[in-house]
Scaffold this motif. Structure first.
Motif, mmCIF file in Angstrom:
data_model
loop_
_atom_site.group_PDB
_atom_site.id
_atom_site.type_symbol
_atom_site.label_atom_id
_atom_site.label_comp_id
_atom_site.label_asym_id
_atom_site.label_seq_id
_atom_site.Cartn_x
_atom_site.Cartn_y
_atom_site.Cartn_z
ATOM 1 N N VAL A 100 0.818 -1.211 0.000
ATOM 2 C CA VAL A 100 0.000 0.000 0.000
ATOM 3 C C VAL A 100 0.855 1.265 0.000
ATOM 4 O O VAL A 100 0.341 2.361 -0.230
ATOM 5 N N ALA A 101 2.134 1.111 0.271
ATOM 6 C CA ALA A 101 3.035 2.269 0.275
ATOM 7 C C ALA A 101 3.461 2.563 -1.155
ATOM 8 O O ALA A 101 4.610 2.324 -1.559
ATOM 9 N N VAL A 102 2.558 3.114 -1.931
ATOM 10 C CA VAL A 102 2.737 3.169 -3.381
ATOM 11 C C VAL A 102 3.793 4.169 -3.840
ATOM 12 O O VAL A 102 4.222 4.102 -4.988
ATOM 13 N N HIS A 103 4.200 5.079 -2.970
ATOM 14 C CA HIS A 103 5.183 6.080 -3.382
ATOM 15 C C HIS A 103 6.579 5.786 -2.844
ATOM 16 O O HIS A 103 7.475 6.622 -2.985
ATOM 17 N N GLN A 104 6.750 4.617 -2.260
ATOM 18 C CA GLN A 104 8.055 4.230 -1.739
ATOM 19 C C GLN A 104 8.693 3.183 -2.637
ATOM 20 O O GLN A 104 8.139 2.098 -2.821
ATOM 21 N N ALA A 105 9.868 3.493 -3.169
ATOM 22 C CA ALA A 105 10.529 2.589 -4.099
ATOM 23 C C ALA A 105 10.786 1.219 -3.473
ATOM 24 O O ALA A 105 10.710 0.186 -4.154
ATOM 25 N N ALA A 106 11.081 1.212 -2.185
ATOM 26 C CA ALA A 106 11.396 -0.051 -1.506
ATOM 27 C C ALA A 106 10.196 -0.994 -1.448
ATOM 28 O O ALA A 106 10.355 -2.187 -1.161
ATOM 29 N N SER A 107 9.006 -0.488 -1.719
ATOM 30 C CA SER A 107 7.800 -1.302 -1.680
ATOM 31 C C SER A 107 7.639 -2.187 -2.906
ATOM 32 O O SER A 107 6.827 -3.100 -2.904
ATOM 33 N N TYR A 108 8.389 -1.910 -3.957
ATOM 34 C CA TYR A 108 8.164 -2.563 -5.245
ATOM 35 C C TYR A 108 9.120 -3.725 -5.463
ATOM 36 O O TYR A 108 10.331 -3.594 -5.242
ATOM 37 N N ASP A 109 8.556 -4.837 -5.941
ATOM 38 C CA ASP A 109 9.361 -6.040 -6.121
ATOM 39 C C ASP A 109 9.693 -6.326 -7.587
ATOM 40 O O ASP A 109 10.586 -7.132 -7.861
ATOM 41 N N VAL A 110 8.984 -5.684 -8.496
ATOM 42 C CA VAL A 110 9.260 -5.889 -9.918
ATOM 43 C C VAL A 110 9.429 -4.537 -10.585
ATOM 44 O O VAL A 110 8.579 -3.647 -10.413
ATOM 45 N N TRP A 111 10.500 -4.395 -11.359
ATOM 46 C CA TRP A 111 10.833 -3.136 -12.025
ATOM 47 C C TRP A 111 11.053 -3.361 -13.517
ATOM 48 O O TRP A 111 11.586 -4.402 -13.919
ATOM 49 N N GLY A 112 10.661 -2.380 -14.293
ATOM 50 C CA GLY A 112 11.004 -2.374 -15.701
ATOM 51 C C GLY A 112 12.436 -1.916 -15.888
ATOM 52 O O GLY A 112 13.119 -1.527 -14.930
ATOM 53 N N GLN A 113 12.889 -1.922 -17.129
ATOM 54 C CA GLN A 113 14.296 -1.643 -17.413
ATOM 55 C C GLN A 113 14.623 -0.158 -17.493
ATOM 56 O O GLN A 113 15.777 0.209 -17.507
ATOM 57 N N GLY A 114 13.614 0.696 -17.527
ATOM 58 C CA GLY A 114 13.861 2.135 -17.603
ATOM 59 C C GLY A 114 13.855 2.643 -19.021
ATOM 60 O O GLY A 114 14.285 1.961 -19.955
ATOM 61 N N THR A 115 13.355 3.853 -19.177
ATOM 62 C CA THR A 115 13.361 4.529 -20.466
ATOM 63 C C THR A 115 13.784 5.973 -20.240
ATOM 64 O O THR A 115 13.302 6.626 -19.315
ATOM 65 N N LEU A 116 14.693 6.460 -21.061
ATOM 66 C CA LEU A 116 15.295 7.776 -20.852
ATOM 67 C C LEU A 116 14.445 8.871 -21.487
ATOM 68 O O LEU A 116 14.094 8.797 -22.670
ATOM 69 N N VAL A 117 14.155 9.876 -20.689
ATOM 70 C CA VAL A 117 13.463 11.079 -21.171
ATOM 71 C C VAL A 117 14.428 12.249 -21.052
ATOM 72 O O VAL A 117 14.952 12.512 -19.964
ATOM 73 N N THR A 118 14.659 12.923 -22.157
ATOM 74 C CA THR A 118 15.543 14.080 -22.173
ATOM 75 C C THR A 118 14.768 15.279 -22.683
ATOM 76 O O THR A 118 14.217 15.239 -23.789
ATOM 77 N N VAL A 119 14.718 16.333 -21.870
ATOM 78 C CA VAL A 119 14.014 17.549 -22.245
ATOM 79 C C VAL A 119 15.052 18.630 -22.510
ATOM 80 O O VAL A 119 15.803 19.011 -21.614
ATOM 81 N N SER A 120 15.086 19.107 -23.739
ATOM 82 C CA SER A 120 16.088 20.101 -24.119
ATOM 83 C C SER A 120 15.497 21.504 -24.088
ATOM 84 O O SER A 120 14.334 21.709 -24.431
#
Length: 121
Positions: A100-120
Motif C-alpha cells: 500500500v506504500a505506493v510512493h516508496q521505491a522499496a515497496s516494489y518487487d518488480v521493475w522495468g528496465q527504464g526509459t530515458l526522457v531528455t528535455v532540451s
C-alpha cells in the motif's frame, strides 16, 4: 514476470511524451503500479501511482502536467507527460507491487528496465 517500459526520447521544453509499461506474467489491475524517475547521483523519485482500485496519485512536481492511466485489456500502464521541463530529464521506471506504500521505491518487487526522457531547452 516482466515489465517493458517504452516511449522515452528527446523532446523540447513544453513538449509531450507518453510512456508505456507493458506487463507480462502479472495482471496490472491486480497490483499497484507506479512510475519512478532517477537522475545520476540522486535517489529514485516517485512520479505517479495507480492502485488496484484505479485511483491515482501524482507527485506535487508533476501534478497538472503528468497523468498516469491503465488499460486493463492491454495489461499496460501509461504516463502521459505534458508541458515538459528540463528538470524532468531522467530515466523513468515502471514498477509493480502489492504494498500500500505506493510512493516508496522499496515497496516494489518488480521493475522495468527504464526509459530515458531528455528535455532540451
Amino acid at each position: 514476470v516482466q515489465l517493458q517500459a517504452s516511449g522515452g526520447g528527446l523532446v523540447q521544453v513544453g513538449g509531450s511524451l507518453r510512456l508505456s509499461c507493458a506487463a507480462s506474467g502479472r495482471t496490472v489491475s491486480r497490483y499497484n503500479m507506479a512510475w519512478f524517475r532517477q537522475v545520476p547521483g540522486k535517489e529514485r523519485e516517485s512520479v505517479a501511482a495507480i492502485r488496484m482500485s484505479g485511483s491515482t496519485s501524482h507527485a506535487d512536481s508533476v501534478k497538472g502536467r503528468f497523468t498516469m492511466s491503465r488499460d486493463n485489456a492491454k495489461n499496460t500502464v501509461y504516463l502521459q507527460m505534458t508541458s515538459l521541463r528540463p528538470e524532468d530529464t531522467a530515466v523513468f521506471y515502471c514498477a509493480s507491487s502489492k504494498s500500500v506504500a505506493v510512493h516508496q521505491a522499496a515497496s516494489y518487487d518488480v521493475w522495468g528496465q527504464g526509459t530515458l526522457v531528455t528535455v532540451s531547452s
